[in-house]
Design an enzyme around this catalytic site. Structure first.
Site, PDB file in Angstrom:
ATOM      1  CG  ASP A  67       7.077  22.467 -31.508  1.00  0.00           C
ATOM      2  OD1 ASP A  67       6.185  21.850 -32.236  1.00  0.00           O
ATOM      3  OD2 ASP A  67       8.011  22.952 -32.214  1.00  0.00           O
ATOM      4  CG  ASN A 135      16.814  29.394 -36.899  1.00  0.00           C
ATOM      5  OD1 ASN A 135      16.198  28.401 -36.852  1.00  0.00           O
ATOM      6  ND2 ASN A 135      16.481  30.447 -36.301  1.00  0.00           N
ATOM      7  CG  HIS A 137      14.036  26.346 -35.441  1.00  0.00           C
ATOM      8  ND1 HIS A 137      13.618  27.457 -36.101  1.00  0.00           N
ATOM      9  CD2 HIS A 137      12.960  25.647 -35.843  1.00  0.00           C
ATOM     10  CE1 HIS A 137      12.700  27.303 -36.687  1.00  0.00           C
ATOM     11  NE2 HIS A 137      12.126  26.168 -36.420  1.00  0.00           N
ATOM     12  CD  GLU A 142      13.757  30.025 -33.137  1.00  0.00           C
ATOM     13  OE1 GLU A 142      14.683  29.627 -33.975  1.00  0.00           O
ATOM     14  OE2 GLU A 142      12.655  30.358 -33.473  1.00  0.00           O
TER      15      GLU A 142
HETATM   16  C1  GLP Z   1       8.525  25.119 -36.794  1.00  0.00           C
HETATM   17  C2  GLP Z   1       8.319  23.751 -36.083  1.00  0.00           C
HETATM   18  C3  GLP Z   1       9.563  22.820 -36.325  1.00  0.00           C
HETATM   19  C4  GLP Z   1       9.613  22.650 -37.802  1.00  0.00           C
HETATM   20  C5  GLP Z   1      10.062  23.903 -38.465  1.00  0.00           C
HETATM   21  C6  GLP Z   1      10.182  23.626 -39.966  1.00  0.00           C
HETATM   22  O1  GLP Z   1       9.281  26.091 -36.371  1.00  0.00           O
HETATM   23  N1  GLP Z   1       8.360  24.310 -34.611  1.00  0.00           N
HETATM   24  O2  GLP Z   1       9.065  21.788 -35.526  1.00  0.00           O
HETATM   25  O3  GLP Z   1      10.667  21.505 -37.954  1.00  0.00           O
HETATM   26  O4  GLP Z   1       8.927  24.771 -38.353  1.00  0.00           O
HETATM   27  O5  GLP Z   1       8.908  23.797 -40.735  1.00  0.00           O
HETATM   28  P1  GLP Z   1       8.738  23.375 -42.029  1.00  0.00           P
HETATM   29  O6  GLP Z   1       8.924  21.935 -42.015  1.00  0.00           O
HETATM   30  O7  GLP Z   1       7.331  24.070 -42.414  1.00  0.00           O
HETATM   31  O8  GLP Z   1       9.735  23.934 -43.062  1.00  0.00           O
END
Ligand code: GLP
Length: 244
Positions: A67, A135, A137, A142
């Site tokens: 993404d 959440n 995702h 989402e």
């Molecule tokens: C973002 C990314 C996800 C990631 C998530 C969790 O929203 N788009 O790919 O898994 O955050 O992030 P973190 O690893 O910093 O907790």
């Protein structure tokens, strides 16, 4: 789903790195699906170390990312393109032309989604690395994203903007929209490695492993994939009970 519970973040990153390195050793021209966020940083550090020690080469590997924020050029330090270059691509021997991510500055968003879907179809991923949002995702899919979704644009949930604001100077600077691979694209990967660390992921991990398969918790779709390994630390696994 194979579930590996380890003590802490460092152990999670060690196990994750061995899964990635085994994939590359088995097929030096494999396609890796890669993720951003804090979770895979330890994995990327270890991949760099393994490369420097001469254990693994990424010369023929291809990478596709999940993404990208809409409105940030790849030169912006908070863009995911920049993140990947800084933490991984510039430190290993992967060829820049073999690394792919959505173009956050694309003016024709529909065309950009179509381009990325076609690219994904032409490059089936051998291994997809995933983190998980608090959440539930995955990528930027989402809650209530359809399970059949392909690359699309998304308005980020308020909780995601808040979670990700720690990486920006001010919460107002966090982009509100992004391009993301869809859930179908993620499910198309041959193998999925999902990582979770910390107590703030415990509810999401519970939903991923034991919850109902529901679009309310996008990661729950992974229960329908036959080749998933979840590596999480004790804090993230705390709601799973003793049976795992
Ligand atoms: C973002 C990314 C996800 C990631 C998530 C969790 O929203 N788009 O790919 O898994 O955050 O992030 P973190 O690893 O910093 O907790």
């Amino acid at each position: 789903m194979e579930i590996v519970v380890v003590e802490n973040y460092d152990e999670m990153s060690d196990v994750a790195c061995s899964v990635v390195e085994e994939t590359v050793k088995r097929n030096p021209a494999c396609v890796l699906g890669l993720a951003t966020g804090s979770t895979p940083l330890g994995l990327y550090e270890r991949m760099v170390r393994g490369y420097r020690e001469g254990k693994v080469s990424y010369k023929n590997v291809k990478a596709v990312n999940l993404d990208e924020y809409i409105g940030l050029p790849s030169s912006h330090p908070q863009s995911y393109a920049f993140f990947m270059r800084e933490h991984l691509f510039s430190q290993i021997d992967i060829l820049p032309e073999n690394t792919h991510i959505e173009n956050g500055m694309a003016t024709d968003e529909k065309a950009e989604c179509a381009r990325y879907n076609a690219l994904l179809d032409s490059m089936p991923r051998d291994l997809q690395v995933l983190g998980i949002g608090s959440n539930g995702h995955i990528a930027f899919n989402e809650p209530f994203t359809p399970f059949g979704s392909e690359t699309h644009t998304v308005a980020l949930a308020e909780s995601t903007v808040k979670d990700n604001s720690r990486l920006f100077e001010r919460i107002e600077d966090v982009p509100r929209r992004a391009f993301t691979m869809g859930l179908k694209n993620i499910m198309d990967a041959r193998r999925i490695l999902i990582l979770a660390s910390g107590a703030n992921k415990a509810n999401a991990v519970y939903g991923l492993v034991k919850g109902e398969v529901t679009t309310a918790l996008p990661a729950s779709i992974l229960q329908k994939h036959g080749n998933v390994v979840l590596v999480c630390d004790r804090a993230a696994a705390q709601k799973l009970g003793d049976g795992v």
